[in-house]
Design a protein around this motif. Structure first.
Motif, PDB file in Angstrom:
ATOM      1  N   TYR A 158       0.494  -1.204   0.319  1.00  0.00           N
ATOM      2  CA  TYR A 158      -0.027  -0.081  -0.429  1.00  0.00           C
ATOM      3  C   TYR A 158       1.036   0.906   0.192  1.00  0.00           C
ATOM      4  O   TYR A 158       0.662   2.098  -0.761  1.00  0.00           O
ATOM      5  CB  TYR A 158      -0.962   0.190   0.688  1.00  0.00           C
ATOM      6  CG  TYR A 158      -2.139  -1.108   0.710  1.00  0.00           C
ATOM      7  CD1 TYR A 158      -2.447  -1.466  -0.493  1.00  0.00           C
ATOM      8  CD2 TYR A 158      -2.810  -1.782   2.264  1.00  0.00           C
ATOM      9  CE1 TYR A 158      -3.668  -1.918  -0.408  1.00  0.00           C
ATOM     10  CE2 TYR A 158      -3.672  -2.223   2.359  1.00  0.00           C
ATOM     11  CZ  TYR A 158      -4.429  -2.622   1.418  1.00  0.00           C
ATOM     12  OH  TYR A 158      -5.693  -3.921   0.995  1.00  0.00           O
ATOM     13  N   LEU A 159       1.943   0.978   0.645  1.00  0.00           N
ATOM     14  CA  LEU A 159       2.557   2.698   0.697  1.00  0.00           C
ATOM     15  C   LEU A 159       3.036   2.826  -0.659  1.00  0.00           C
ATOM     16  O   LEU A 159       3.529   3.587  -1.247  1.00  0.00           O
ATOM     17  CB  LEU A 159       4.048   1.793   2.460  1.00  0.00           C
ATOM     18  CG  LEU A 159       3.176   2.286   3.183  1.00  0.00           C
ATOM     19  CD1 LEU A 159       4.361   2.014   4.410  1.00  0.00           C
ATOM     20  CD2 LEU A 159       2.530   3.763   3.673  1.00  0.00           C
ATOM     21  N   LEU A 160       3.813   1.702  -1.005  1.00  0.00           N
ATOM     22  CA  LEU A 160       4.303   1.844  -2.925  1.00  0.00           C
ATOM     23  C   LEU A 160       3.164   2.405  -3.476  1.00  0.00           C
ATOM     24  O   LEU A 160       3.657   2.656  -4.139  1.00  0.00           O
ATOM     25  CB  LEU A 160       4.720  -0.043  -3.862  1.00  0.00           C
ATOM     26  CG  LEU A 160       6.265  -0.445  -2.449  1.00  0.00           C
ATOM     27  CD1 LEU A 160       6.697  -1.710  -3.137  1.00  0.00           C
ATOM     28  CD2 LEU A 160       7.128   0.336  -3.365  1.00  0.00           C
ATOM     29  N   GLU A 161       2.059   1.772  -3.424  1.00  0.00           N
ATOM     30  CA  GLU A 161       0.885   2.285  -3.802  1.00  0.00           C
ATOM     31  C   GLU A 161       0.750   4.135  -3.862  1.00  0.00           C
ATOM     32  O   GLU A 161       0.664   4.987  -4.799  1.00  0.00           O
ATOM     33  CB  GLU A 161      -0.312   1.649  -3.256  1.00  0.00           C
ATOM     34  CG  GLU A 161      -1.338   1.962  -5.031  1.00  0.00           C
ATOM     35  CD  GLU A 161      -2.298   1.380  -4.708  1.00  0.00           C
ATOM     36  OE1 GLU A 161      -3.658   1.203  -5.166  1.00  0.00           O
ATOM     37  OE2 GLU A 161      -2.284   0.026  -4.343  1.00  0.00           O
ATOM     38  N   GLN A 162       1.197   4.651  -2.685  1.00  0.00           N
ATOM     39  CA  GLN A 162       1.156   5.408  -2.352  1.00  0.00           C
ATOM     40  C   GLN A 162       2.152   6.719  -2.867  1.00  0.00           C
ATOM     41  O   GLN A 162       2.350   7.489  -2.727  1.00  0.00           O
ATOM     42  CB  GLN A 162       0.721   5.866  -1.188  1.00  0.00           C
ATOM     43  CG  GLN A 162      -0.632   5.791  -0.501  1.00  0.00           C
ATOM     44  CD  GLN A 162      -0.758   5.542   0.513  1.00  0.00           C
ATOM     45  OE1 GLN A 162      -0.340   5.155   1.509  1.00  0.00           O
ATOM     46  NE2 GLN A 162      -2.233   5.078   1.262  1.00  0.00           N
ATOM     47  N   GLY A 163       3.346   5.919  -2.826  1.00  0.00           N
ATOM     48  CA  GLY A 163       4.407   6.528  -3.877  1.00  0.00           C
ATOM     49  C   GLY A 163       5.219   6.923  -1.789  1.00  0.00           C
ATOM     50  O   GLY A 163       6.043   8.367  -1.610  1.00  0.00           O
ATOM     51  N   ARG A 164       5.078   6.800  -1.010  1.00  0.00           N
ATOM     52  CA  ARG A 164       5.236   6.843   0.570  1.00  0.00           C
ATOM     53  C   ARG A 164       7.144   6.181   0.913  1.00  0.00           C
ATOM     54  O   ARG A 164       6.731   6.317   2.079  1.00  0.00           O
ATOM     55  CB  ARG A 164       4.554   6.392   1.534  1.00  0.00           C
ATOM     56  CG  ARG A 164       3.349   7.737   0.907  1.00  0.00           C
ATOM     57  CD  ARG A 164       1.667   8.057   1.676  1.00  0.00           C
ATOM     58  NE  ARG A 164       2.629   7.984   3.354  1.00  0.00           N
ATOM     59  CZ  ARG A 164       2.494   7.429   4.583  1.00  0.00           C
ATOM     60  NH1 ARG A 164       1.028   6.759   5.089  1.00  0.00           N
ATOM     61  NH2 ARG A 164       3.088   7.811   5.734  1.00  0.00           N
ATOM     62  N   LEU A 165       7.730   5.005   0.756  1.00  0.00           N
ATOM     63  CA  LEU A 165       8.519   4.367   0.443  1.00  0.00           C
ATOM     64  C   LEU A 165       9.906   5.095   0.600  1.00  0.00           C
ATOM     65  O   LEU A 165      10.936   4.850   1.054  1.00  0.00           O
ATOM     66  CB  LEU A 165       8.581   2.751  -0.014  1.00  0.00           C
ATOM     67  CG  LEU A 165       7.821   1.686   0.304  1.00  0.00           C
ATOM     68  CD1 LEU A 165       7.542   0.473   0.014  1.00  0.00           C
ATOM     69  CD2 LEU A 165       7.509   2.141   2.848  1.00  0.00           C
ATOM     70  N   ASP A 166       9.926   6.339   0.392  1.00  0.00           N
ATOM     71  CA  ASP A 166      10.820   6.626  -0.036  1.00  0.00           C
ATOM     72  C   ASP A 166      10.478   7.900   0.604  1.00  0.00           C
ATOM     73  O   ASP A 166      11.759   9.193   0.779  1.00  0.00           O
ATOM     74  CB  ASP A 166      10.794   7.952  -1.813  1.00  0.00           C
ATOM     75  CG  ASP A 166       9.790   8.557  -2.384  1.00  0.00           C
ATOM     76  OD1 ASP A 166       8.340   8.579  -1.248  1.00  0.00           O
ATOM     77  OD2 ASP A 166       9.468   8.834  -2.879  1.00  0.00           O
ATOM     78  N   GLY A 167       9.632   8.086   1.498  1.00  0.00           N
ATOM     79  CA  GLY A 167       9.337   8.910   2.593  1.00  0.00           C
ATOM     80  C   GLY A 167       8.687  10.115   2.958  1.00  0.00           C
ATOM     81  O   GLY A 167       8.409  11.269   3.491  1.00  0.00           O
ATOM     82  N   GLY A 168       7.959  10.435   2.033  1.00  0.00           N
ATOM     83  CA  GLY A 168       6.603  11.209   1.839  1.00  0.00           C
ATOM     84  C   GLY A 168       5.740  11.039   0.474  1.00  0.00           C
ATOM     85  O   GLY A 168       6.053  10.184  -0.771  1.00  0.00           O
ATOM     86  N   TYR A 169       4.858  11.518   0.549  1.00  0.00           N
ATOM     87  CA  TYR A 169       3.379  11.298  -0.312  1.00  0.00           C
ATOM     88  C   TYR A 169       4.448  12.351  -1.612  1.00  0.00           C
ATOM     89  O   TYR A 169       4.861  13.157  -1.623  1.00  0.00           O
ATOM     90  CB  TYR A 169       2.253  12.398  -0.279  1.00  0.00           C
ATOM     91  CG  TYR A 169       1.387  12.012   0.805  1.00  0.00           C
ATOM     92  CD1 TYR A 169       1.233  10.681   1.141  1.00  0.00           C
ATOM     93  CD2 TYR A 169       1.568  12.626   2.142  1.00  0.00           C
ATOM     94  CE1 TYR A 169       0.417  10.327   2.000  1.00  0.00           C
ATOM     95  CE2 TYR A 169       0.605  11.843   3.457  1.00  0.00           C
ATOM     96  CZ  TYR A 169       0.045  10.197   2.790  1.00  0.00           C
ATOM     97  OH  TYR A 169      -0.453   9.859   3.875  1.00  0.00           O
ATOM     98  N   ARG A 170       3.789  11.528  -2.127  1.00  0.00           N
ATOM     99  CA  ARG A 170       3.876  12.177  -4.126  1.00  0.00           C
ATOM    100  C   ARG A 170       2.940  12.715  -4.590  1.00  0.00           C
ATOM    101  O   ARG A 170       1.672  12.001  -4.361  1.00  0.00           O
ATOM    102  CB  ARG A 170       4.487  11.113  -4.981  1.00  0.00           C
ATOM    103  CG  ARG A 170       5.633  10.590  -4.637  1.00  0.00           C
ATOM    104  CD  ARG A 170       5.937   9.764  -6.003  1.00  0.00           C
ATOM    105  NE  ARG A 170       7.832   9.014  -5.549  1.00  0.00           N
ATOM    106  CZ  ARG A 170       7.907   7.280  -5.644  1.00  0.00           C
ATOM    107  NH1 ARG A 170       6.809   6.656  -6.049  1.00  0.00           N
ATOM    108  NH2 ARG A 170       9.240   7.063  -5.415  1.00  0.00           N
ATOM    109  N   GLY A 171       2.575  14.354  -5.220  1.00  0.00           N
ATOM    110  CA  GLY A 171       1.353  14.621  -5.715  1.00  0.00           C
ATOM    111  C   GLY A 171       0.835  15.321  -4.968  1.00  0.00           C
ATOM    112  O   GLY A 171       1.139  15.288  -4.015  1.00  0.00           O
TER     113      GLY A 171
END
Length: 247
Positions: free
Chosen positions: A234-247
Motif C-alpha cells: 500500500y505504501l508503494l502504491e501511495q509512493g511513500r516508501l521514499d519518505g513522503g507523499y507524491r502529488g
C-alpha cells in the motif's frame, strides 16, 4: 492556544498518536509501531501523514515511559511534534495526551486520534474527514462498510443471528472529536469502569452519536506479521516508501 481568527475558525485540528502499546500478537522482539517498512519505522510513516498535512496544527505522540525518543527514527517536525508519557492502557495514554493538549489548545479544537500502527491512511481520506466533520456537532470516525456477512454468536459459539450487512461498519482511525468533549467523556468513562475500546465508544457511552465517514480499506492496522507486507504494498502504491507523499 487555538487561533479563533485562523481560516479554519473553530476548526483547528490536532493529531494524537497513542504509541505506548506492546503489540503482543506480532510475536516480534519490539512493538509493531517500531518495526521497519522500507527505510523508516511504522511509527515514522504514521507521523508523517499528519506532520506533512498543512491543516494539522500539531501532533501529540504518546510513548511508553521506557522508550527513548531520541533513539527513534522520528520525522523532522519544526516544533509541531510533542511527546507525552503513556499509561497502562490505550485509554490512559489517550487521556495523558488530551491532558497535555488541554494546556495548548481550546476546548472546541478538534483532536484526531489515530492508531500508531496504521501507516497507510490515504491523504484523500484525511481530507474528507476534516471537511465532512469540521462543522459536525459531535464528530465521528473513519469507517468502512462491511463486505462480509456478519454472524452474532451466542455464549456457546453458535450462530444466534445474522446481522444486516448494510448497517455494519468497521471502525478505523482517525476518530475525530472536540478536545473538551473527548477529554471529559474519556475521563468519566474510565472512572465508571466502562471499557473504552476506542474514542467513539466513550462518546457513545455519553449518549452521543458519532458520524461515520467512509474510508478506504487500505487504511489497515498492522496487527500480525503478514500485515507488514500488505502495508508495504500500500505504501508503494501511495509512493511513500521514499519518505513522503507524491502529488
Amino acid at each position: 492556544m487555538s487561533d479563533a481568527d485562523s481560516p479554519e475558525g473553530s476548526g483547528v485540528f490536532w493529531a494524537l498518536i497513542p504509541a505506548a502499546g506492546i503489540g503482543r500478537r506480532m510475536g516480534t522482539d519490539r512493538p509493531k509501531q517500531f518495526l521497519t517498512l522500507g527505510p523508516r519505522s511504522v511509527l515514522a510513516h504514521t507521523l508523517s501523514i499528519f506532520l506533512e498535512h498543512p491543516r494539522i496544527r500539531g501532533v501529540i505522540l504518546v510513548l511508553g515511559p521506557d522508550v527513548d525518543p531520541d533513539a527513534l527514527d522520528l520525522p523532522l517536525a519544526g516544533g509541531r511534534l510533542f511527546r507525552v508519557a503513556g499509561g497502562d492502557e490505550r485509554a490512559d495514554s489517550v487521556q495523558n495526551g488530551l491532558d497535555f493538549l488541554e494546556e495548548r489548545a481550546g476546548p472546541e479544537d478538534w483532536v484526531l486520534v489515530h492508531d500508531a500502527a496504521r501507516p497507510c491512511l490515504p491523504p484523500d481520506d484525511l481530507d474528507r474527514m476534516l471537511d465532512e466533520l469540521r462543522d459536525d456537532p459531535v464528530g465521528g470516525v473513519l469507517a468502512a462498510p462491511s463486505t462480509d456477512t456478519i454472524k452474532w454468536a451466542d455464549a456457546d459459539g453458535r450462530v444466534e443471528s445474522t446481522l444486516d450487512r448494510e448497517r455494519v461498519w468497521r471502525a478505523l482511525t482517525p476518530q475525530m472529536f472536540r478536545l473538551g468533549t473527548l477529554r471529559d467523556v474519556n475521563a468519566r468513562a474510565r472512572a465508571a469502569g466502562h471499557p473504552v475500546t476506542d474514542e467513539a465508544s466513550a462518546i457513545e457511552w455519553a449518549g452521543l452519536r458519532p458520524r461515520l465517514v467512509e474510508g478506504s480499506l487500505m487504511n489497515i492496522k498492522i496487527t500480525r506479521a503478514e500485515d507488514l507486507e500488505l502495508a508495504r504494498l500500500y505504501l508503494l502504491e501511495q509512493g511513500r516508501l521514499d519518505g513522503g507523499y507524491r502529488g
